[in-house]
Design a protein around this motif. Sequence first.
Motif, PDB file in Angstrom:
ATOM      1  N   LEU A  55      39.749  49.428  26.401  1.00  9.52           N
ATOM      2  CA  LEU A  55      40.607  49.997  25.358  1.00  9.52           C
ATOM      3  C   LEU A  55      40.719  48.985  24.231  1.00  9.52           C
ATOM      4  O   LEU A  55      41.141  47.850  24.444  1.00  9.52           O
ATOM      5  N   GLU A  56      40.294  49.388  23.043  1.00  4.66           N
ATOM      6  CA  GLU A  56      40.417  48.479  21.905  1.00  4.66           C
ATOM      7  C   GLU A  56      40.627  49.271  20.624  1.00  4.66           C
ATOM      8  O   GLU A  56      40.156  50.402  20.487  1.00  4.66           O
ATOM      9  N   GLY A  57      41.381  48.673  19.716  1.00  4.77           N
ATOM     10  CA  GLY A  57      41.620  49.343  18.450  1.00  4.77           C
ATOM     11  C   GLY A  57      42.893  48.862  17.788  1.00  4.77           C
ATOM     12  O   GLY A  57      43.408  47.778  18.075  1.00  4.77           O
ATOM     13  N   ASN A  58      43.432  49.698  16.914  1.00  6.41           N
ATOM     14  CA  ASN A  58      44.672  49.408  16.208  1.00  6.41           C
ATOM     15  C   ASN A  58      45.389  50.733  15.973  1.00  6.41           C
ATOM     16  O   ASN A  58      44.992  51.763  16.525  1.00  6.41           O
ATOM     17  N   SER A  59      46.428  50.705  15.177  1.00  6.48           N
ATOM     18  CA  SER A  59      47.201  51.938  14.996  1.00  6.48           C
ATOM     19  C   SER A  59      46.378  53.032  14.318  1.00  6.48           C
ATOM     20  O   SER A  59      46.623  54.220  14.524  1.00  6.48           O
ATOM     21  N   ALA A  60      45.358  52.659  13.539  1.00 11.04           N
ATOM     22  CA  ALA A  60      44.569  53.652  12.826  1.00 11.04           C
ATOM     23  C   ALA A  60      43.480  54.281  13.698  1.00 11.04           C
ATOM     24  O   ALA A  60      43.205  55.479  13.594  1.00 11.04           O
ATOM     25  N   GLN A  61      42.865  53.486  14.565  1.00  9.86           N
ATOM     26  CA  GLN A  61      41.802  54.032  15.420  1.00  9.86           C
ATOM     27  C   GLN A  61      41.698  53.226  16.702  1.00  9.86           C
ATOM     28  O   GLN A  61      41.719  51.990  16.669  1.00  9.86           O
ATOM     29  N   THR A  62      41.578  53.915  17.825  1.00 10.08           N
ATOM     30  CA  THR A  62      41.471  53.271  19.135  1.00 10.08           C
ATOM     31  C   THR A  62      40.373  53.963  19.938  1.00 10.08           C
ATOM     32  O   THR A  62      40.269  55.192  19.928  1.00 10.08           O
ATOM     33  N   VAL A  63      39.575  53.149  20.626  1.00 11.92           N
ATOM     34  CA  VAL A  63      38.473  53.675  21.430  1.00 11.92           C
ATOM     35  C   VAL A  63      38.744  53.366  22.904  1.00 11.92           C
ATOM     36  O   VAL A  63      39.006  52.213  23.272  1.00 11.92           O
ATOM     37  N   LEU A  64      38.667  54.392  23.719  1.00 13.48           N
ATOM     38  CA  LEU A  64      38.869  54.282  25.170  1.00 13.48           C
ATOM     39  C   LEU A  64      37.569  54.622  25.888  1.00 13.48           C
ATOM     40  O   LEU A  64      36.964  55.668  25.624  1.00 13.48           O
ATOM     41  N   ASN A  65      37.132  53.736  26.786  1.00 11.99           N
ATOM     42  CA  ASN A  65      35.965  53.985  27.641  1.00 11.99           C
ATOM     43  C   ASN A  65      36.432  54.252  29.058  1.00 11.99           C
ATOM     44  O   ASN A  65      37.209  53.468  29.622  1.00 11.99           O
ATOM     45  N   ILE A  66      35.963  55.354  29.638  1.00 14.97           N
ATOM     46  CA  ILE A  66      36.339  55.741  30.999  1.00 14.97           C
ATOM     47  C   ILE A  66      35.080  55.890  31.837  1.00 14.97           C
ATOM     48  O   ILE A  66      34.131  56.576  31.436  1.00 14.97           O
ATOM     49  N   ASP A  67      35.057  55.249  33.010  1.00 13.94           N
ATOM     50  CA  ASP A  67      34.014  55.499  33.998  1.00 13.94           C
ATOM     51  C   ASP A  67      34.456  56.647  34.903  1.00 13.94           C
ATOM     52  O   ASP A  67      35.619  56.674  35.353  1.00 13.94           O
ATOM     53  N   ILE A  68      33.539  57.564  35.187  1.00 12.90           N
ATOM     54  CA  ILE A  68      33.822  58.729  36.034  1.00 12.90           C
ATOM     55  C   ILE A  68      32.898  58.646  37.241  1.00 12.90           C
ATOM     56  O   ILE A  68      31.676  58.562  37.085  1.00 12.90           O
ATOM     57  N   ARG A  69      33.477  58.681  38.456  1.00 13.92           N
ATOM     58  CA  ARG A  69      32.675  58.493  39.661  1.00 13.92           C
ATOM     59  C   ARG A  69      33.104  59.465  40.759  1.00 13.92           C
ATOM     60  O   ARG A  69      34.295  59.687  40.983  1.00 13.92           O
ATOM     61  N   ASP A  70      32.106  60.005  41.468  1.00  9.63           N
ATOM     62  CA  ASP A  70      32.366  60.794  42.668  1.00  9.63           C
ATOM     63  C   ASP A  70      31.089  60.890  43.483  1.00  9.63           C
ATOM     64  O   ASP A  70      29.984  60.871  42.931  1.00  9.63           O
ATOM     65  N   PHE A  71      31.218  60.977  44.812  1.00  3.44           N
ATOM     66  CA  PHE A  71      30.042  61.041  45.671  1.00  3.44           C
ATOM     67  C   PHE A  71      29.441  62.435  45.743  1.00  3.44           C
ATOM     68  O   PHE A  71      28.243  62.583  45.965  1.00  3.44           O
ATOM     69  N   LYS A  92      28.475  66.255  44.141  1.00  4.70           N
ATOM     70  CA  LYS A  92      28.197  66.887  42.854  1.00  4.70           C
ATOM     71  C   LYS A  92      29.401  67.675  42.373  1.00  4.70           C
ATOM     72  O   LYS A  92      29.763  67.639  41.192  1.00  4.70           O
ATOM     73  N   GLU A  93      30.022  68.396  43.316  1.00  6.42           N
ATOM     74  CA  GLU A  93      31.167  69.228  42.957  1.00  6.42           C
ATOM     75  C   GLU A  93      32.333  68.387  42.451  1.00  6.42           C
ATOM     76  O   GLU A  93      32.976  68.724  41.450  1.00  6.42           O
ATOM     77  N   GLY A  94      32.608  67.292  43.177  1.00  8.29           N
ATOM     78  CA  GLY A  94      33.695  66.420  42.762  1.00  8.29           C
ATOM     79  C   GLY A  94      33.441  65.771  41.416  1.00  8.29           C
ATOM     80  O   GLY A  94      34.353  65.631  40.586  1.00  8.29           O
ATOM     81  N   TYR A  95      32.191  65.385  41.190  1.00  8.48           N
ATOM     82  CA  TYR A  95      31.830  64.758  39.911  1.00  8.48           C
ATOM     83  C   TYR A  95      31.992  65.740  38.755  1.00  8.48           C
ATOM     84  O   TYR A  95      32.561  65.406  37.708  1.00  8.48           O
ATOM     85  N   GLU A  96      31.504  66.966  38.946  1.00  7.36           N
ATOM     86  CA  GLU A  96      31.646  67.969  37.885  1.00  7.36           C
ATOM     87  C   GLU A  96      33.115  68.284  37.623  1.00  7.36           C
ATOM     88  O   GLU A  96      33.529  68.471  36.473  1.00  7.36           O
ATOM     89  N   HIS A  97      33.923  68.322  38.694  1.00  7.40           N
ATOM     90  CA  HIS A  97      35.359  68.556  38.533  1.00  7.40           C
ATOM     91  C   HIS A  97      35.989  67.462  37.678  1.00  7.40           C
ATOM     92  O   HIS A  97      36.831  67.748  36.810  1.00  7.40           O
ATOM     93  N   ARG A  98      35.594  66.225  37.909  1.00  6.61           N
ATOM     94  CA  ARG A  98      36.177  65.114  37.155  1.00  6.61           C
ATOM     95  C   ARG A  98      35.772  65.178  35.675  1.00  6.61           C
ATOM     96  O   ARG A  98      36.581  64.885  34.786  1.00  6.61           O
ATOM     97  N   LYS A  99      34.545  65.554  35.411  1.00  6.12           N
ATOM     98  CA  LYS A  99      34.138  65.695  34.016  1.00  6.12           C
ATOM     99  C   LYS A  99      34.939  66.801  33.328  1.00  6.12           C
ATOM    100  O   LYS A  99      35.352  66.655  32.165  1.00  6.12           O
ATOM    101  N   VAL A 100      35.153  67.896  34.044  1.00  4.50           N
ATOM    102  CA  VAL A 100      35.940  68.998  33.483  1.00  4.50           C
ATOM    103  C   VAL A 100      37.374  68.544  33.213  1.00  4.50           C
ATOM    104  O   VAL A 100      37.986  68.912  32.203  1.00  4.50           O
ATOM    105  N   PHE A 101      37.926  67.727  34.113  1.00  5.95           N
ATOM    106  CA  PHE A 101      39.295  67.224  33.929  1.00  5.95           C
ATOM    107  C   PHE A 101      39.390  66.427  32.627  1.00  5.95           C
ATOM    108  O   PHE A 101      40.344  66.584  31.846  1.00  5.95           O
TER     109      PHE A 101
END
Length: 412
Positions: A267-283, A285-294
């Motif tokens: 997470l980096e940025g300031n009040s004008a713009q902030t960028v968040l990077n999220i890793d998504i993991r699941d063993f 296929k169904e769980g992984y697709e569910h997490r992407k949908v979330f």
Amino acid sequence: MDIKDRFLGYTKINTTTNQKAGAAGIMPSSPGQMELGKLIVSELKAMAGLTDIEHRDNGIVTATLPANCTANLPTVAFFGHLDTSSEHTGDTHASLIHYQGGDIELGHGATITVEDNPELNDYRDQDIFVTDGTSLLGADDKAAIAAIMHALQTLTTDPSIKHGEVKVAFVPDEEQGLLGASAFNTPDFADFGYTLDCCGIGEFVKENWNAGGAVITFHGQSAHPMNSKGNLKNSLLMAHDFISLFPRLETPENTEGREGYYWMKKLEGNSAQTVLNIDIRDFTKEGYEHRKVFVEKACQSFLNLYGEKCLSYKIADRYENVSNYLDNDIGQQALQLAQNAYESNGIDMKVIPMRGGYDGAVFSANGIPCPNIFTGAHNFHSINEYLPLPSLIAASNVVQTIITKIAEGNNQ
């Protein structure tokens, strides 16, 4: 060359992956990886009978050991990676000690304790490679290279050992998104293969994450405090509110085994713009697709709440679970061969899910089913990394046994 000296020689070359160079598309990302590749090529050329020895501009090293028997046998490949993780960037000062029990004092205030590493008791009276407490050992993955090269040396110096065609490949920059494996992209290289890129003796990996990531950019509006009321839109607070939408217990620090997660990675940025990077993991296929949908729904809910220009986002896949590619005849053959090789060497197979990625996930998706064999090392990515010499020898023996069992047809 003795396997001990071979491994120590590899550790003397600093092959730390360079995250910035890799992100800029430079491969290999560090000059040491090319230097190690040159050393490996010189060693391959010194072995009688190897063909197609190649050192590509992107650092990838490949070679072939032609079959010495007439049977129509599948081609097997063995893979290792040239780079070491960027957690520690200093040169490695490795040594081989004789372990007689108790804690191991590395120096510079670093200690491998039995309390934190109870498996040390299994290695009493063995020789163990350790660092001086200032760097990684680099057994991830130079132990793999040493084990594979030692197996090739054994086969090339004893032509009485029957074998089919064997191929080897050593790729750069595994430690930053499996970049070298993605660049390899040679589906006809072998019928199936094995990486050597997991830990203690006996471990075996046939499943890893389905993995992806999301990059969410929050677009705020800066304002002076004198007129900020009703005008300031703080992107940092927007990011905070967004993160609060995610289940707190579905994070790396609260999960284990085959439990998936969301990792708020950066997470980096300031009040004008902030960028968040999220890793998504699941063993699964169904769980992984569910997490992407979330993640997708969370982004959409924010757009509805804060307005259509409050954020932009991108969700992308990174690699798949290798198990998606092992449920077929050739994949099952690879698994059975490994099982038989472990048993033949008196090694109890410990099948574990890998809570991470490895090159075999990419090789498998590109047409080479590729489970993962142990190197024998412990504490990857840590100054407390260590490698018992008998475990390294055992890894090489497993490689040799897989090769000979293919020739014997003893893989049923």
